[in-house]
Design an enzyme around this catalytic site. Structure first.
Site, PDB file in Angstrom:
ATOM      1  N   LYS A 162       0.858  -1.180   0.000  1.00  0.00           N
ATOM      2  CA  LYS A 162       0.000   0.000   0.000  1.00  0.00           C
ATOM      3  C   LYS A 162       0.897   1.234   0.000  1.00  0.00           C
ATOM      4  CE  LYS A 162      -4.066  -1.973   0.363  1.00  0.00           C
ATOM      5  NZ  LYS A 162      -5.156  -1.727  -0.584  1.00  0.00           N
ATOM      6  N   ASP A 207      -0.473  -0.399  -4.452  1.00  0.00           N
ATOM      7  CA  ASP A 207      -1.894  -0.026  -4.457  1.00  0.00           C
ATOM      8  C   ASP A 207      -2.048   1.295  -3.711  1.00  0.00           C
ATOM      9  OD1 ASP A 207      -4.647   0.149  -4.434  1.00  0.00           O
ATOM     10  OD2 ASP A 207      -4.984  -1.725  -3.330  1.00  0.00           O
ATOM     11  N   GLU A 265      -1.960   0.237  -8.721  1.00  0.00           N
ATOM     12  CA  GLU A 265      -3.409   0.041  -8.585  1.00  0.00           C
ATOM     13  C   GLU A 265      -4.107   1.315  -8.127  1.00  0.00           C
ATOM     14  OE1 GLU A 265      -4.139  -3.471  -6.269  1.00  0.00           O
ATOM     15  OE2 GLU A 265      -6.257  -3.025  -5.950  1.00  0.00           O
ATOM     16  N   ASP A 309      -9.214  -0.892  -9.614  1.00  0.00           N
ATOM     17  CA  ASP A 309      -9.894  -1.635  -8.547  1.00  0.00           C
ATOM     18  C   ASP A 309     -11.238  -0.952  -8.276  1.00  0.00           C
ATOM     19  OD1 ASP A 309     -10.824  -2.675  -6.136  1.00  0.00           O
ATOM     20  OD2 ASP A 309      -9.004  -2.327  -4.976  1.00  0.00           O
ATOM     21  N   LYS A 342     -12.845  -8.004  -7.747  1.00  0.00           N
ATOM     22  CA  LYS A 342     -13.256  -8.490  -6.426  1.00  0.00           C
ATOM     23  C   LYS A 342     -14.741  -8.805  -6.514  1.00  0.00           C
ATOM     24  CE  LYS A 342     -10.213  -5.456  -3.770  1.00  0.00           C
ATOM     25  NZ  LYS A 342     -10.170  -4.356  -2.800  1.00  0.00           N
TER      26      LYS A 342
END
Ligand code: OSB
Ligand code: MG
Length: 393
Positions: free
Chosen positions: A196, A221, A249, A274, A304
């Site tokens: 992250k 991300d 991301e 995402d 997801k």
């Protein structure tokens, strides 16, 4: 060649036939609620998560010949509306007030997934509320798998698959914690690491990781933390091009696809969407934009199932992307064992390692045994339904 308009891609989406089976009636509906503590607090650009509440919808179906089958799913909202506007209390409210009463009073004979989704989507028009929807829909797939004697993934994919590759998502509070967690992941054989990032916690972090681990598969991300109008932010994203990252991301706004495509024109590293992909139409739109810019090989989609409100929508996105050669992978919402097991079934349709394991256990206590991890891969359950092991609600 990609078709030029969405109008032409839509028929492709509609051609996917749901697995047919005998008509079902819903005869019982409920959900369990459990609270969990993460072993490793999870920090992203939007905040730190330590505790999570999960809901497990359960639906009992009856076949024409009187057999009764129960299916289970998981609703994995975050505690606060930080990521997608959904949150613990909102999901619980939606289940209690809107989803369960509808299903409870349903006398509709369900012949396929479209009929089932129609109960809450088409007929009554419940929009969004994806975290509630996915758990309800997952209960349906579990039941259909049990009824047909197949693992759920084989309802979508007609070959046996034994394992899928898995990576891990590292949400450390600082560079030391991040490095420690990467080491734990590598120690257990994980070869794909996602970290992250946010402005000010990006280039130096990635440089340090790369110096220590020149060969690992590494991706980042940002969870929407970068501003396209801020020169420092864009300079940092450009600097990341030097570190051989698999992807960056969702750097920009959580509902944006177009400006991500513009950004992608000035970066070599692929952009992964995402938050901004909520359905197959969004994926089709992204594919068309990146293709028109002649940079389709720089688009990746994190699918997801919870974020798109169900496994059927996720299947459609995976098939669409495969048709156009756009790589996909299955991200996570810090699901417990029920949700992770379901994601592993879905991952059979994707290309790159998913976020299916933490850097050890996810939770101090889980609700079931998580899918079996070994040497960078995770076993795909072969029992009927989701094949969840040792469930105790
Ligand atoms: O952006 O992928 C994300 C967790 C919660 C919300 C958003 C994200 C994540 C993760 C964790 O990265 C993935 C996992 O379940 O391991
Ligand atoms: Mg993400």
């Amino acid at each position: 060649m990609i078709k030029e308009t969405y109008l032409e891609t839509l028929p492709f989406l509609e051609k996917i036939k749901p697995p047919l089976h005998e008509p079902l009636r819903i005869i019982g509906v409920g959900f369990n609620q459990r609270n969990f503590t993460l072993v490793a607090p999870f920090t992203t650009s939007f905040g730190t998560i330590i505790q999570l509440t999960r809901f497990y919808p359960r639906i009992v179906f009856r076949t024409e010949d009187g057999r009764e089958i129960e299916g289970i799913g998981e609703c994995p909202p975050l505690p606060y509306p930080w990521y997608d506007g959904e949150a613990h209390h909102l999901t619980k409210l939606a289940l209690n007030e809107y989803f369960l009463p509808l299903l409870r009073n349903s006398t509709i004979s369900i012949k396929n997934i479209n009929d089932f989704i129609g109960i809450y989507g088409g007929i009554t028009g419940i929009q969004r509320n994806f975290m509630a929807k996915v758990g309800v829909e997952a209960a349906y797939w579990d039941a259909v798998g049990k009824l047909t004697g197949k693992p759920v993934y084989q309802l979508w994919h007609n070959q046996e698959v034994k394992t899928v590759p898995t990576g891990t998502s590292v949400g450390g509070r600082n560079i030391y914690e991040t490095l420690e967690r990467i080491k734990s992941a590598i120690d257990i054989g994980i070869r794909r690491i996602k970290v992250k990032i946010k402005p000010g916690f990006d280039v130096d972090l990635v440089k340090t990781i790369r110096e220590k681990y020149p060969d690992i598969l590494l991706q980042v991300d940002a969870n929407s933390a970068y501003d396209l109008n801020n020169h420092d932010h864009i300079a940092a994203l450009k600097a990341l091009d030097d570190y051989n990252l698999l992807m960056i991301e969702q750097p920009l706004w959580n509902d944006d696809r177009y400006y991500h495509m513009l950004l992608s024109q000035i970066l070599q590293t692929p952009i992964c969407l995402d938050e901004s992909i909520e359905n197959a139409r969004h994926a089709a739109e992204a594919i068309q934009m990146w293709q028109k810019a002649k940079i389709l090989e720089r688009l990746i989609i994190n699918i997801k199932p919870p974020r798109v409100g169900g496994f059927w929508e996720a299947v459609k996105i995976a098939r669409l992307c495969r048709q156009y050669g756009v790589k996909t992978w299955c991200g996570g919402m810090l699901e417990t064992a029920v949700g992770k097991t379901a994601n592993v079934h879905f991952s059979v349709l994707t290309d790159l390692p998913g976020d299916h394991v933490s850097q050890g256990k996810y939770f101090v206590e889980d609700v079931a045994e998580p899918p079996n991890y070994h040497d960078g891969v995770i076993d795909v359950p072969q029992q009927s339904g989701w094949g969840i092991k040792n469930l105790s609600l």
